[in-house]
Scaffold this motif. Structure first.
Motif, PDB file in Angstrom:
ATOM      1  N   ASP A  69      -2.921   9.755  -3.486  1.00  0.00           N
ATOM      2  CA  ASP A  69      -4.264   9.206  -3.309  1.00  0.00           C
ATOM      3  C   ASP A  69      -5.169  10.219  -2.618  1.00  0.00           C
ATOM      4  OD1 ASP A  69      -6.411   7.507  -3.232  1.00  0.00           O
ATOM      5  OD2 ASP A  69      -5.529   6.077  -1.840  1.00  0.00           O
ATOM      6  N   ALA A  73      -7.826  11.442  -5.297  1.00  0.00           N
ATOM      7  CA  ALA A  73      -8.541  10.177  -5.085  1.00  0.00           C
ATOM      8  C   ALA A  73      -9.847  10.165  -5.864  1.00  0.00           C
ATOM      9  CB  ALA A  73      -8.814   9.961  -3.598  1.00  0.00           C
ATOM     10  N   ARG A  75     -11.439   8.233  -9.669  1.00  0.00           N
ATOM     11  CA  ARG A  75     -11.131   7.184 -10.632  1.00  0.00           C
ATOM     12  C   ARG A  75     -10.406   7.725 -11.854  1.00  0.00           C
ATOM     13  NH1 ARG A  75     -13.767   2.303  -9.639  1.00  0.00           N
ATOM     14  NH2 ARG A  75     -15.256   2.430  -7.947  1.00  0.00           N
ATOM     15  N   LEU A  78      -6.620   7.715 -10.722  1.00  0.00           N
ATOM     16  CA  LEU A  78      -6.099   6.400 -10.362  1.00  0.00           C
ATOM     17  C   LEU A  78      -6.184   5.436 -11.532  1.00  0.00           C
ATOM     18  CD1 LEU A  78      -7.688   6.203  -6.826  1.00  0.00           C
ATOM     19  CD2 LEU A  78      -5.277   6.505  -7.342  1.00  0.00           C
ATOM     20  N   ARG A 151     -12.181   4.965   3.925  1.00  0.00           N
ATOM     21  CA  ARG A 151     -10.933   4.702   3.213  1.00  0.00           C
ATOM     22  C   ARG A 151      -9.978   5.889   3.278  1.00  0.00           C
ATOM     23  NH1 ARG A 151      -7.950   4.371  -1.581  1.00  0.00           N
ATOM     24  NH2 ARG A 151      -8.953   6.250  -2.374  1.00  0.00           N
ATOM     25  N   LYS A 152     -10.499   7.084   3.046  1.00  0.00           N
ATOM     26  CA  LYS A 152      -9.631   8.258   3.063  1.00  0.00           C
ATOM     27  C   LYS A 152      -9.039   8.502   4.444  1.00  0.00           C
ATOM     28  CE  LYS A 152     -11.337  11.004  -0.825  1.00  0.00           C
ATOM     29  NZ  LYS A 152     -11.906  12.319  -1.228  1.00  0.00           N
ATOM     30  N   SER A 192      -9.738  -0.302  -0.723  1.00  0.00           N
ATOM     31  CA  SER A 192      -9.726   0.026  -2.151  1.00  0.00           C
ATOM     32  C   SER A 192     -10.266  -1.143  -2.966  1.00  0.00           C
ATOM     33  CB  SER A 192      -8.302   0.375  -2.595  1.00  0.00           C
ATOM     34  OG  SER A 192      -7.786   1.477  -1.873  1.00  0.00           O
ATOM     35  N   TYR A 193      -9.862  -2.346  -2.605  1.00  0.00           N
ATOM     36  CA  TYR A 193     -10.376  -3.555  -3.252  1.00  0.00           C
ATOM     37  C   TYR A 193     -11.887  -3.650  -3.088  1.00  0.00           C
ATOM     38  CZ  TYR A 193     -11.493  -8.612  -3.170  1.00  0.00           C
ATOM     39  OH  TYR A 193     -12.067  -9.840  -3.331  1.00  0.00           O
ATOM     40  N   LEU A 197     -11.386  -0.334  -6.638  1.00  0.00           N
ATOM     41  CA  LEU A 197     -10.164   0.302  -7.137  1.00  0.00           C
ATOM     42  C   LEU A 197      -9.039  -0.733  -7.146  1.00  0.00           C
ATOM     43  CD1 LEU A 197     -10.404   3.677  -5.166  1.00  0.00           C
ATOM     44  CD2 LEU A 197     -10.989   3.283  -7.562  1.00  0.00           C
ATOM     45  N   THR A 200      -5.187   0.337  -7.461  1.00  0.00           N
ATOM     46  CA  THR A 200      -4.827   1.048  -6.235  1.00  0.00           C
ATOM     47  C   THR A 200      -4.680   0.076  -5.076  1.00  0.00           C
ATOM     48  OG1 THR A 200      -6.004   3.023  -6.987  1.00  0.00           O
ATOM     49  CG2 THR A 200      -5.546   2.863  -4.632  1.00  0.00           C
ATOM     50  N   ALA A 201      -5.601  -0.868  -4.979  1.00  0.00           N
ATOM     51  CA  ALA A 201      -5.538  -1.870  -3.916  1.00  0.00           C
ATOM     52  C   ALA A 201      -4.243  -2.661  -3.999  1.00  0.00           C
ATOM     53  CB  ALA A 201      -6.739  -2.807  -4.010  1.00  0.00           C
ATOM     54  N   TYR A 204      -1.227  -0.683  -2.762  1.00  0.00           N
ATOM     55  CA  TYR A 204      -1.169  -0.609  -1.300  1.00  0.00           C
ATOM     56  C   TYR A 204      -0.731  -1.944  -0.696  1.00  0.00           C
ATOM     57  CZ  TYR A 204      -3.138   4.068  -0.635  1.00  0.00           C
ATOM     58  OH  TYR A 204      -3.332   5.429  -0.608  1.00  0.00           O
TER      59      TYR A 204
END
Length: 447
Positions: A69, A73, A75, A78, A151-152, A192-193, A197, A200-201, A204
């Motif tokens: 990620d 990271a 789109r 992912l 997020r990162k 992520s949600y 994403l 991805t969410a 996790y």
């Protein structure tokens, strides 16, 4: 396309791209198999939710996924390497969360030790407390600024914790580190949600549940499952959402605080509302209110549930009634029920953000929710007024959920009441402040 219809299988990543395009277009999960195509097997670290429930594997999977990620990271990566699981493919693996671990021991130390006797590392208590306090800070940032800003940073911190879990520790320390990993993975999933994403969410969230199991923290696991449930409502799978919430309730029945129980009942109500079951929705709303009434300052609530304030309780219940109105064909009866509860939520959130340190995103979402309730009651002028209040907040927070929900609400208002001057002005102001086209991330409801 003609060759595919004749039975020829397209190469990867075409099947996954088609699945995502159809899922986005229809606002629900459209699997590769639903398109008549064959899914290509990928390693568990890259795709899928049916992962091994063991400490060493959990550490390795979180480390590999968070590293990917951080490195890729965007789109493009992912989107073509992940798919959103639903139905039995999602529910059945999650049910194994309840199966006791062999020996009941966390597995982080074994992951690095390979069975050899090694000196236990000396991670100090202040260092552990600093790790735990960092999560509190990240949560505050998310509530104030949206998932797109930090997020990162959360993913990077999660990756660092997996490095720590590769080292040998005393069992108590390993459990605390797994708990930190679980909370960080949940937050990475939530962010992520929030930015759209979805696969991805979900990955996790699944990894977070595995880490929570290793930590032995059942209430944390129930909270993670509630996040997964909310996502399933967002993508139009309320039946899956209900299964996940019932799993969370059963797993935490003996040690969840009243606040956690209230949150789970509120999410149960959301699921029932979206399934079009008003009597069960009403019952769950009442259970949420009763459980919340039992909350007390000394309940020992963990930080991850402290967000569930009186404002959040009213917000969830108001959205349940609002969703019932949608499912019942824009029913004025349920819209009328939602109105006073949503007003109360907006007022309470407004009080919480007066010092600019409160949940800005939740306030924005509930202003938008209030606008949708006004539209359901054919009150376009009132809808425009509260939507105008949401605009500067939406501009401030980095949240695809807020932006998409606001755009969809304004589009609905313009489509239904385009001749009302206040609505016309709202549409023009939105186009000026937020000119970019929205990225569709699910059905048109704020979740």
């Amino acid at each position: 396309m003609r060759r595919w219809l004749d039975g020829e299988q397209p190469r990867e990543p075409i099947p996954q791209i088609l699945s995502e395009l159809f899922s986005e277009r229809f606002g629900c999960v459209v699997g590769i198999e639903d398109l008549g195509l064959r899914a290509v097997h990928r390693s568990p670290s890259v795709s899928g939710v049916d992962l091994p429930w063991a400490g060493p594997e959990t550490v390795a999977l979180i480390g590999e996924f968070s590293r990917s990620d951080l490195m890729l990271a965007r789109r493009g990566f992912l989107g073509t390497s992940l798919g959103l699981s639903a139905g039995p493919a999602l529910i059945e693996p999650m049910q194994r969360w309840l199966v006791p671990s062999p020996g009941g021991q966390p597995g982080g130390a074994k992951a690095a030790g390979g069975g050899r006797t090694r000196r236990v590392s000396r991670l100090s208590e202040p260092e552990l407390e600093l790790l735990e306090s960092t999560i509190v800070m990240f949560r505050a940032w998310d509530a104030q600024c949206g998932g797109g800003l930090r997020r990162k940073a959360v993913v990077g911190q999660l990756h660092e914790v997996t490095d720590l879990l590769q080292e040998p520790h005393a069992d108590a320390v390993s459990r605390r580190l797994f708990k930190v990993a679980g909370e960080l993975a949940q937050l990475a999933g939530w962010m992520s949600y929030d930015v759209g994403l979805q696969p991805t969410a979900q990955k996790y969230f699944v990894l977070a549940l595995h880490a929570a199991k290793e930590s032995g923290d059942r209430p944390l696991g129930s909270y993670i499952l509630s996040s997964m449930s909310r996502q399933m409502i967002h993508v139009g799978r309320p039946d899956d959402a209900l299964e996940l919430i019932h799993l969370a309730q059963y797993g935490s029945r003996e040690n969840a605080t009243p606040r956690t129980q209230a949150m789970l009942y509120a999410m149960e109500a959301r699921a029932y509302a979206n399934m079009g079951q008003p009597s069960k929705c009403h019952r769950a709303v009442k259970m949420a209110e009763d459980s919340f009434a039992d909350c007390a300052g000394g309940d020992g609530d963990p930080d991850w549930i402290r967000f569930f304030s009186e404002a959040e309780l009213n917000a969830e219940n108001a959205h349940s009634y609002r969703d019932l109105a949608y499912v019942a064909g824009r029913s004025p009866t349920y819209a009328k029920m939602a109105d006073p509860v949503m007003r109360r939520a907006v007022r309470l959130f407004g009080q919480e953000i007066e010092n600019d340190a409160g949940p800005q995103r939740s306030y924005a979402l509930n202003l938008i929710g209030m606008a949708t309730v006004h539209l359901l009651q054919k009150e376009p002028e009132k809808a425009a007024a509260v939507a105008h209040e949401a605009l500067p907040l939406a501009k401030r927070v980095r949240s695809e959920r807020v932006n998409n929900r606001l755009r969809k609400t304004v589009d609905t208002a313009v489509r239904q009441f385009g001749d009302v001057p206040e609505i016309t002005d709202l549409g023009e102001r939105l186009a000026t402040l937020m000119p970019d086209n929205p990225e569709t991330t699910g059905p048109g409801r704020a979740v």
